[in-house]
Design a protein around this motif. Sequence first.
Motif, mmCIF file in Angstrom:
data_model
loop_
_atom_site.group_PDB
_atom_site.id
_atom_site.type_symbol
_atom_site.label_atom_id
_atom_site.label_comp_id
_atom_site.label_asym_id
_atom_site.label_seq_id
_atom_site.Cartn_x
_atom_site.Cartn_y
_atom_site.Cartn_z
ATOM 1 N N SER A 140 -8.318 35.382 -11.879
ATOM 2 C CA SER A 140 -9.810 34.672 -12.402
ATOM 3 C C SER A 140 -10.155 35.612 -13.555
ATOM 4 O O SER A 140 -10.420 34.989 -14.582
ATOM 5 C CB SER A 140 -10.816 34.692 -11.526
ATOM 6 O OG SER A 140 -10.395 33.701 -10.421
ATOM 7 N N LYS A 141 -9.902 36.924 -13.567
ATOM 8 C CA LYS A 141 -10.513 37.711 -14.707
ATOM 9 C C LYS A 141 -9.613 37.564 -15.998
ATOM 10 O O LYS A 141 -10.022 37.494 -17.051
ATOM 11 C CB LYS A 141 -10.256 39.237 -14.255
ATOM 12 C CG LYS A 141 -11.441 39.638 -13.758
ATOM 13 C CD LYS A 141 -11.462 41.236 -13.611
ATOM 14 C CE LYS A 141 -12.816 41.768 -13.367
ATOM 15 N NZ LYS A 141 -12.336 43.325 -12.823
ATOM 16 N N GLY B 39 -10.593 35.981 -19.365
ATOM 17 C CA GLY B 39 -10.375 36.751 -20.614
ATOM 18 C C GLY B 39 -9.851 35.830 -21.777
ATOM 19 O O GLY B 39 -10.153 35.880 -22.882
ATOM 20 N N SER B 40 -9.013 34.951 -21.295
ATOM 21 C CA SER B 40 -8.186 34.066 -22.206
ATOM 22 C C SER B 40 -8.981 33.049 -22.818
ATOM 23 O O SER B 40 -9.163 32.694 -23.941
ATOM 24 C CB SER B 40 -6.951 33.411 -21.582
ATOM 25 O OG SER B 40 -6.220 34.225 -20.846
ATOM 26 N N HIS C 231 -20.761 35.809 -21.428
ATOM 27 C CA HIS C 231 -20.086 35.999 -20.013
ATOM 28 C C HIS C 231 -21.168 36.725 -18.874
ATOM 29 O O HIS C 231 -21.705 37.448 -18.926
ATOM 30 C CB HIS C 231 -18.888 36.862 -20.143
ATOM 31 C CG HIS C 231 -18.153 36.866 -18.672
ATOM 32 N ND1 HIS C 231 -17.648 35.969 -18.145
ATOM 33 C CD2 HIS C 231 -17.918 38.034 -18.051
ATOM 34 C CE1 HIS C 231 -17.271 36.292 -16.824
ATOM 35 N NE2 HIS C 231 -17.284 37.592 -16.610
ATOM 36 N N ASN C 232 -20.978 35.948 -17.702
ATOM 37 C CA ASN C 232 -21.944 36.348 -16.633
ATOM 38 C C ASN C 232 -20.932 36.802 -15.430
ATOM 39 O O ASN C 232 -20.253 35.840 -14.889
ATOM 40 C CB ASN C 232 -22.719 35.384 -16.289
ATOM 41 C CG ASN C 232 -23.764 34.884 -17.235
ATOM 42 O OD1 ASN C 232 -24.828 35.364 -17.682
ATOM 43 N ND2 ASN C 232 -23.244 33.796 -18.058
ATOM 44 N N ASN C 233 -20.850 38.149 -15.121
ATOM 45 C CA ASN C 233 -20.225 38.294 -13.807
ATOM 46 C C ASN C 233 -20.981 38.683 -12.728
ATOM 47 O O ASN C 233 -22.016 39.589 -12.832
ATOM 48 C CB ASN C 233 -19.409 39.696 -14.292
ATOM 49 C CG ASN C 233 -18.242 39.765 -13.617
ATOM 50 O OD1 ASN C 233 -17.036 40.552 -14.132
ATOM 51 N ND2 ASN C 233 -17.802 39.294 -12.401
ATOM 52 N N GLY D 94 -17.412 37.570 -8.276
ATOM 53 C CA GLY D 94 -16.254 38.539 -7.785
ATOM 54 C C GLY D 94 -15.605 38.972 -8.820
ATOM 55 O O GLY D 94 -15.561 38.971 -10.175
ATOM 56 N N GLU D 95 -14.432 39.695 -8.466
ATOM 57 C CA GLU D 95 -13.299 40.502 -9.228
ATOM 58 C C GLU D 95 -11.976 39.877 -8.799
ATOM 59 O O GLU D 95 -11.239 40.651 -9.342
ATOM 60 C CB GLU D 95 -13.559 41.947 -8.879
ATOM 61 C CG GLU D 95 -14.715 42.570 -8.841
ATOM 62 C CD GLU D 95 -15.427 42.866 -10.266
ATOM 63 O OE1 GLU D 95 -14.400 43.058 -11.130
ATOM 64 O OE2 GLU D 95 -16.712 42.995 -10.438
#
Length: 286
Positions: free
Chosen positions: A45-46, A50-51, A65-67, A40-41
């Motif tokens: 969490s994004k 990122g950190s 990374h797997n979105n 999800g978006e």
Amino acid sequence: MRIINGKEISEKIRQELKLQVEELTKKKGRVPGLATILVGEDPASKVYIGSKIKACAQIGVKSFHNNMPAGSTQEEIINLINKLNEDKNIDGILLQLPLPERLNPDKCIAAISPAKDVDGLHPYNAGMLTLVKSWQAIVEQKLLVSCTPMGVIYLLKYSNIDIKGKNAVVIGRSNLVGKPVSMLMLANNATVTMAHSATKDLQNITKQADILICAIGKANMINKDFIKDGAAVIDVGINRVDGKLCGDVDFESVKNMNIDITPVPGGVGPMTITMLMHNTVLAFQK
Ligand code: NDP
């Protein structure tokens, strides 16, 4: 009041990890790999993902990374996890929580190979933490332990705060923080009391603590009346009041006390991602 500076300690550990990664990469002929999965978006969490990716770059870990779309099924997520379990270039798998509500996080976490479970949340790793007899065994067996609790122990150790024989009180009994941090304190030979929402006369119990660990999630709940003179106070709580971050400890109320304390922000928070890197290096070594 003496501040336990999580940012500084975290930076120091990252530098040590970077050197370790350099050495291990030479020995093994490849860099360590961390796979992150976000379903999800969710904006918070994004930011966390990122950190984590940034921390990987800082210490020389390759991130994959797997979105996954918000509408992904449990089967699709588990299929991806199975693929990552088999991938020889990936040493750690991190599934960003929380998942969308219709998905079962326990079932997804259980699909991660325990050897790649860098969040330390798989039942095998969580169970091993209760079976292990000492801190030395945790280190020797390279046990993958939940990141925030491990961060608490490293904060104490890097601040030269002795744990052995101390009265430690942990407020909170979640699987993510309270329980594993209590097990880690026990492995370090503290005498541990676990408190929670049904605990009677909390103040009387926390007043006995040489080391007080607050993992409650209630803004400013712990004031000077809960804390013994000379104690070390680790504030795990992250709360938002009027748009500002604060911990479970009322910082203003305790500021003139003779205590060691982690601030919020800048205490436990920075250690969590650093311990994720620590676990990724352990998984690579294994
Ligand atoms: P949970 O909500 O899962 O657990 C909170 C615990 O606090 C429970 O065990 C609960 O007791 C106990 N509790 C609640 N109210 C009281 C009370 N009045 N008196 C005594 N105990 C009480 O939270 P988490 O463990 O996941 O997280 C705790 C805090 O740490 C949160 O603020 C969270 O945001 C933060 N956190 C910070 C991280 C970091 O990187 N710094 C990482 C993870 C979490 P009971 O079991 O009886 O309900």
